[in-house]
Write a protein that holds these residues in place. Structure first.
Motif, short mmCIF file in Angstrom:
data_model
loop_
_atom_site.label_atom_id
_atom_site.label_comp_id
_atom_site.label_asym_id
_atom_site.label_seq_id
_atom_site.Cartn_x
_atom_site.Cartn_y
_atom_site.Cartn_z
N ALA A 2 -30.57 -74.27 -17.17
CA ALA A 2 -30.63 -75.02 -15.89
C ALA A 2 -29.39 -74.68 -15.04
CB ALA A 2 -31.01 -76.48 -15.74
N LEU A 3 -29.61 -74.67 -13.82
CA LEU A 3 -28.24 -74.32 -12.84
C LEU A 3 -27.63 -75.78 -12.73
CD1 LEU A 3 -29.61 -71.83 -10.06
CD2 LEU A 3 -28.71 -71.48 -12.47
N THR A 4 -26.21 -75.60 -12.51
CA THR A 4 -25.42 -76.91 -12.11
C THR A 4 -24.23 -76.57 -11.33
OG1 THR A 4 -24.01 -78.86 -13.00
CG2 THR A 4 -23.81 -76.74 -14.25
N SER A 5 -24.02 -77.62 -10.59
CA SER A 5 -22.82 -77.37 -9.91
C SER A 5 -21.62 -78.32 -10.39
CB SER A 5 -22.81 -78.17 -8.38
OG SER A 5 -23.38 -79.53 -8.67
N ILE A 19 -34.85 -81.48 -11.85
CA ILE A 19 -34.30 -81.95 -10.58
C ILE A 19 -34.34 -83.45 -10.49
CG2 ILE A 19 -35.14 -82.41 -8.05
CD1 ILE A 19 -36.77 -79.57 -8.43
N ALA A 20 -34.92 -83.97 -11.38
CA ALA A 20 -34.88 -85.85 -11.42
C ALA A 20 -33.49 -85.95 -12.45
CB ALA A 20 -35.83 -86.11 -12.38
N ASN A 21 -32.82 -85.09 -13.06
CA ASN A 21 -31.73 -85.04 -13.69
C ASN A 21 -30.52 -84.46 -13.12
OD1 ASN A 21 -31.81 -86.35 -16.71
ND2 ASN A 21 -33.53 -85.42 -16.26
N ASN A 22 -30.68 -84.40 -11.61
CA ASN A 22 -29.39 -83.93 -10.89
C ASN A 22 -29.20 -82.48 -11.07
OD1 ASN A 22 -29.94 -86.19 -9.52
ND2 ASN A 22 -27.81 -87.10 -10.22
N LEU A 23 -30.00 -81.75 -11.85
CA LEU A 23 -29.57 -80.37 -12.30
C LEU A 23 -30.58 -79.35 -11.53
CD1 LEU A 23 -29.09 -80.64 -15.86
CD2 LEU A 23 -27.24 -80.51 -14.08
N ALA A 76 -11.12 -85.54 -8.84
CA ALA A 76 -11.64 -85.16 -10.14
C ALA A 76 -12.43 -83.90 -9.96
CB ALA A 76 -11.92 -86.27 -11.03
N TYR A 77 -13.02 -83.57 -11.24
CA TYR A 77 -14.16 -82.33 -11.10
C TYR A 77 -15.04 -82.88 -12.02
CZ TYR A 77 -11.73 -80.58 -15.23
OH TYR A 77 -11.22 -80.37 -16.46
N VAL A 78 -16.15 -83.02 -11.90
CA VAL A 78 -17.37 -83.53 -13.02
C VAL A 78 -18.64 -83.03 -12.84
CG1 VAL A 78 -18.15 -85.67 -11.46
CG2 VAL A 78 -17.71 -85.85 -13.87
N SER A 79 -19.58 -82.85 -13.59
CA SER A 79 -20.94 -82.40 -13.30
C SER A 79 -21.74 -83.48 -12.54
CB SER A 79 -21.68 -82.30 -14.74
OG SER A 79 -21.41 -83.53 -15.49
N PRO A 80 -22.83 -82.99 -12.09
CA PRO A 80 -23.46 -83.72 -10.84
C PRO A 80 -24.52 -85.00 -11.08
CG PRO A 80 -24.69 -81.75 -11.35
CD PRO A 80 -23.37 -81.62 -12.27
N GLU A 81 -24.65 -85.04 -12.58
CA GLU A 81 -25.60 -86.22 -12.84
C GLU A 81 -24.76 -87.46 -12.68
OE1 GLU A 81 -23.33 -85.46 -16.61
OE2 GLU A 81 -23.77 -84.56 -15.14
N VAL A 82 -23.52 -87.81 -12.54
CA VAL A 82 -22.91 -88.96 -12.34
C VAL A 82 -22.41 -89.32 -11.02
CG1 VAL A 82 -22.65 -89.09 -15.11
CG2 VAL A 82 -20.68 -87.82 -13.34
N PRO A 97 -26.58 -81.78 -19.91
CA PRO A 97 -27.79 -81.76 -20.06
C PRO A 97 -28.24 -82.85 -21.10
CG PRO A 97 -26.82 -80.08 -21.29
CD PRO A 97 -25.68 -80.50 -20.96
N GLU A 98 -27.46 -83.63 -21.51
CA GLU A 98 -27.86 -84.61 -22.46
C GLU A 98 -29.13 -85.67 -22.14
OE1 GLU A 98 -25.92 -88.07 -25.62
OE2 GLU A 98 -24.64 -87.06 -23.92
N ASN A 99 -29.14 -86.05 -20.98
CA ASN A 99 -30.03 -86.80 -20.56
C ASN A 99 -31.15 -86.08 -20.37
OD1 ASN A 99 -28.78 -89.24 -20.47
ND2 ASN A 99 -28.13 -89.27 -18.46
N LEU A 100 -31.09 -84.87 -19.88
CA LEU A 100 -32.44 -84.04 -19.61
C LEU A 100 -32.89 -83.61 -20.98
CD1 LEU A 100 -33.87 -81.73 -17.85
CD2 LEU A 100 -32.06 -80.16 -18.36
#
Length: 416
Positions: free
Chosen positions: A136-139, A375-379, A250-256, A35-38
């Motif tokens: 916030a929720l994340t995948s 939402i704008a931060n893909n979360l 890999a596995y990674v958070s959705p913002e990238v 959530p750093e950018n958020l």
């Protein structure tokens, strides 16, 4: 001047600048990088995020969930570091300052709660009860390289990521290429790792190659086969390593990643859905659908205890399986959370935190002011029932005994 002397000088200058910045610090926190950018906003001076746009908050320091927890539970700002010009990790705050909150995608454990409650100087006795709230929720997405698209079951994910005997793609995918599998994993402590492993464990609780659920991948999976396993530190490094290795995963958070693009991330099977729609992408709707069956503590349809901070962690016990194997939606779903204490010594710090709670959590059926930024931060924003429950429980000091700054609770505590 030789190279070593130059590096020493640069490091000294950087440290002095960091120390100067620390003098103006107010509400201090950091942790999970997801959530750093958020929290900060994406551009300097990093004051446009949902946290840093609020008066009093210093820049959120992204160091991973593991270090964020260490900073918070130990009240030790030395875990908030940044690379200086010499490439060394140095503390952002010199001298140390109070840690007011942490961001974590890794849920609070019963051991962490017990230790916090027992700690005399950096726990409940000093700072009041622990508070864990979802933001916030994340995948957790599964990006790949070398395929035009990829559909995987939970069983296939287990074999790829945890079984040392599975080393080529044709061993796990019918008609797959007979080429080596390259698995990129997070070597640092990461809530993303924890969410991912929780799903794998729920799919096959007796998996002999996965000893448990942890925020550190290598502590529960044997990664000694270095021709298969590639270590990465942080989200950015995961993507770098993935792009550098063909037929990698890999596995990674959705913002990238392009989380809705089947040519970039795998579609994962949800067995509860009917074919051919049981392979789903981590889209916003699919992530929200995974959480809809879990109701907030203290609400009529919930058996969760609002006094227990562990129960505010969506996906923690006793709702762990409900999120790790959801009845609907994307099956690898988690939450990014904030860790707080109920009592704060400085009125301005308390006021800043309450200001955030009032802005991020809707008290009505309408969306909160921050939903669009999430939402704008893909979360993905929390469902309205969770927003309402957090607001009613933690943002009203005069009416809720669990609220931040409640006078009757905090009278006996010094506060953070």
């Amino acid at each position: 001047m030789n190279t070593l002397s130059l590096k020493t000088l640069v490091a000294a200058v950087a440290a002095s600048l960091l120390a100067a910045g620390a003098a103006s610090a107010q509400i201090v926190g950091g942790g999970a990088t997801l959530p750093e950018n958020l929290y900060n906003g994406k551009a300097a001076p990093f004051k446009s995020g949902i946290i840093t746009s609020i008066t009093g908050f210093d820049k959120y320091i992204g160091v991973g969930s593991g270090n964020g927890k260490k900073a918070f539970f130990g009240d030790n700002s030395d875990f908030f570091t940044v690379k200086n010009a010499a490439g060394d990790n140095v503390p952002v705050y010199n001298p140390k300052v109070r840690v007011h909150y942490a961001g974590s995608d890794s849920l609070v454990t019963s051991t962490e709660l017990t230790n916090y409650n027992a700690h005399t100087t950096a726990g409940k006795a000093a700072f009041g009860p622990l508070v864990q709230i979802p933001v916030a929720l994340t995948s957790v997405t599964v990006p790949f390289k070398g395929f035009s698209s990829l559909k995987l079951t939970g069983e296939q994910l287990n074999k790829i990521f945890t079984d040392p005997a599975i080393t080529t793609w044709d061993q796990v995918i019918t008609g797959g290429p007979a080429v080596p599998i390259k698995v990129v994993y997070r070597a640092d402590g990461s809530g993303t790792t924890e969410i991912f492993l929780r799903h794998l464990k729920a799919v096959n609780p007796s998996n002999p190659n996965l000893s448990g659920v942890s925020s550190t991948f290598s502590s529960v999976v044997n990664v000694s086969n270095t021709s298969k396993y590639i270590a990465a530190n942080g989200t950015a490094d995961v993507i770098t390593q993935l792009n550098a290795n063909n037929y990698s995963i890999a596995y990674v958070s959705p913002e990238v990643v392009e989380f809705g693009n089947p040519a970039k991330v795998a579609s994962i099977q949800n067995k509860n859905l009917s074919a051919p729609n049981d392979y789903v992408l981590p889209t916003i709707n699919n992530v929200q659908n995974a959480v809809n069956a879990i109701h907030p503590p203290g609400t009529p349809l919930s058996s969760l205890n609002p006094v227990d901070p562990i129960h505010w962690g969506i996906g923690a016990q006793p709702t762990e399986t409900a999120l790790a194997l959801p009845a609907a939606g994307y099956p690898i779903t988690g939450v990014t959370n904030l860790l707080l204490s109920q009592c704060y010594a400085d009125f301005d710090v308390e006021g800043g935190i309450l200001d955030f709670l009032n802005k991020n959590y809707s008290a009505t059926a309408a969306a909160s002011a921050n939903d669009a930024k999430i939402i704008a931060n893909n979360l993905v924003p929390l469902p309205t029932n969770w927003q309402n429950a957090v607001h009613e429980t933690f943002a009203k000091p005069s009416s809720s005994t669990l609220a931040i700054g409640n006078a009757s609770v905090c009278a006996g505590h010094a506060g953070r």
